[in-house]
Design an enzyme around this catalytic site. Structure first.
Site, PDB file in Angstrom:
ATOM      1  CB  SER A  63      21.149  19.016  35.586  1.00 38.48           C
ATOM      2  OG  SER A  63      22.200  19.018  36.506  1.00 38.48           O
TER       3      SER A  63
HETATM    4  N1  SAH Z   1      26.070  16.723  36.896  1.00 36.63           N
HETATM    5  C1  SAH Z   1      25.161  15.825  37.587  1.00 36.63           C
HETATM    6  C2  SAH Z   1      24.215  16.537  38.522  1.00 36.63           C
HETATM    7  C3  SAH Z   1      24.938  17.172  39.637  1.00 36.63           C
HETATM    8  S1  SAH Z   1      24.053  17.310  41.167  1.00 36.63           S
HETATM    9  C4  SAH Z   1      24.404  14.946  36.622  1.00 36.63           C
HETATM   10  O1  SAH Z   1      24.595  15.064  35.402  1.00 36.63           O
HETATM   11  O2  SAH Z   1      23.646  14.096  37.077  1.00 36.63           O
HETATM   12  C5  SAH Z   1      25.435  17.958  42.072  1.00 36.63           C
HETATM   13  C6  SAH Z   1      26.422  16.917  42.529  1.00 36.63           C
HETATM   14  O3  SAH Z   1      27.542  17.609  43.061  1.00 36.63           O
HETATM   15  C7  SAH Z   1      25.885  16.029  43.638  1.00 36.63           C
HETATM   16  O4  SAH Z   1      26.020  14.686  43.291  1.00 36.63           O
HETATM   17  C8  SAH Z   1      26.778  16.391  44.824  1.00 36.63           C
HETATM   18  O5  SAH Z   1      27.029  15.300  45.692  1.00 36.63           O
HETATM   19  C9  SAH Z   1      28.035  16.859  44.140  1.00 36.63           C
HETATM   20  N2  SAH Z   1      28.918  17.711  44.935  1.00 36.63           N
HETATM   21  C10 SAH Z   1      28.567  18.704  45.792  1.00 36.63           C
HETATM   22  N3  SAH Z   1      29.675  19.260  46.340  1.00 36.63           N
HETATM   23  C11 SAH Z   1      30.743  18.621  45.806  1.00 36.63           C
HETATM   24  C12 SAH Z   1      32.158  18.725  45.987  1.00 36.63           C
HETATM   25  N4  SAH Z   1      32.707  19.602  46.838  1.00 36.63           N
HETATM   26  N5  SAH Z   1      32.955  17.898  45.269  1.00 36.63           N
HETATM   27  C13 SAH Z   1      32.433  16.984  44.418  1.00 36.63           C
HETATM   28  N6  SAH Z   1      31.102  16.829  44.225  1.00 36.63           N
HETATM   29  C14 SAH Z   1      30.269  17.633  44.904  1.00 36.63           C
END
Ligand code: SAH
Length: 216
Positions: A63
């Site tokens: 992000s």
């Molecule tokens: N917080 C992260 C950025 C998140 S991007 C950082 O600091 O880098 C969103 C993430 O959520 C992705 O890696 C994606 O694979 C994950 N994601 C999406 N759906 C999900 C679910 N149902 N359970 C766990 N992770 C999930």
């Protein structure tokens, strides 16, 4: 204040966060201390302190720093809190939270991302973070309840199962809206009188998808 030995790009990073309205000193300090360059792809190191989201493995993103700082500030994290993050990605948000909270459980559906985030967090000594490979829509009951929940993937609505994981007085923040468009950051507070929702700012997150990813 960022220390005087900081390279210019890290000074600019702090200034940008302040100029955009981040004022919580503990949040600014955590953003200063956690090296974002460790969480981005090698090819993007030079851009690690720009205020933009960057691509990571598995088609996901780390992000934008302002959004990380803003969500963290809106969570009002405290040292005694147990925090749940859904969507570990690079592990950067979890590292920031690890500085401000007692314990962080972060869940990621891609094994590749969970493994590399775990390795980075260990190397940085963030030993109050547990990275779990799993589906954030299906948190095991054994995980218990949380003082704070931060969802870092977009969802069309906040499932009741999430707010049920909140302790009384707990706060949840999630991007709510269409999977491939603009979402609104929503904050939910669990009060004695029930759940209180507030819409904060517009954001863009990659979508939350159900289940553990079948690809690595
Ligand atoms: N917080 C992260 C950025 C998140 S991007 C950082 O600091 O880098 C969103 C993430 O959520 C992705 O890696 C994606 O694979 C994950 N994601 C999406 N759906 C999900 C679910 N149902 N359970 C766990 N992770 C999930």
């Amino acid at each position: 204040m960022p220390n005087a030995q900081n390279p210019p790009e890290k000074m600019r990073f702090q200034l940008t966060l302040r100029r955009r309205g981040i004022s919580d000193q503990a949040v600014l300090r955590a953003m200063d201390e956690i090296p974002r360059e460790v969480f981005v792809e090698a090819a993007d190191r030079a851009d690690a302190y720009r205020d933009s989201a960057l691509p990571i493995a598995c088609g996901q993103t780390i992000s934008q720093p302002f959004v990380v700082a803003y969500m963290t500030e809106q969570l009002h994290p405290q040292k005694q809190h147990r925090v749940l993050e859904i969507g570990t990605g690079s592990g950067y948000q979890a590292a920031i939270l690890s500085r401000l909270c007692g314990q962080v459980l972060t869940i990621e559906r891609y094994r590749t991302l969970a493994d590399s985030a775990r390795a980075r967090l260990e190397r940085l000594g963030c030993d109050n973070v547990e990275v779990m490979l799993g589906d954030g829509f299906d948190v095991p009951a054994s995980a218990g309840r949380f003082d704070r929940i931060i969802v870092t993937a977009a969802m069309e609505r906040i499932p009741e199962s999430f707010t049920q994981l909140l302790e009384p007085g707990g706060i949840l923040i999630a991007p709510v809206g269409p999977p491939h468009g603009v979402q609104t950051l929503v904050r939910v507070v669990r009060t004695d009188a029930g759940l209180v929702h507030k819409e904060l700012v517009d954001v863009r997150f990659v979508p939350a998808l159900p289940g553990i990813a079948r690809e690595l």
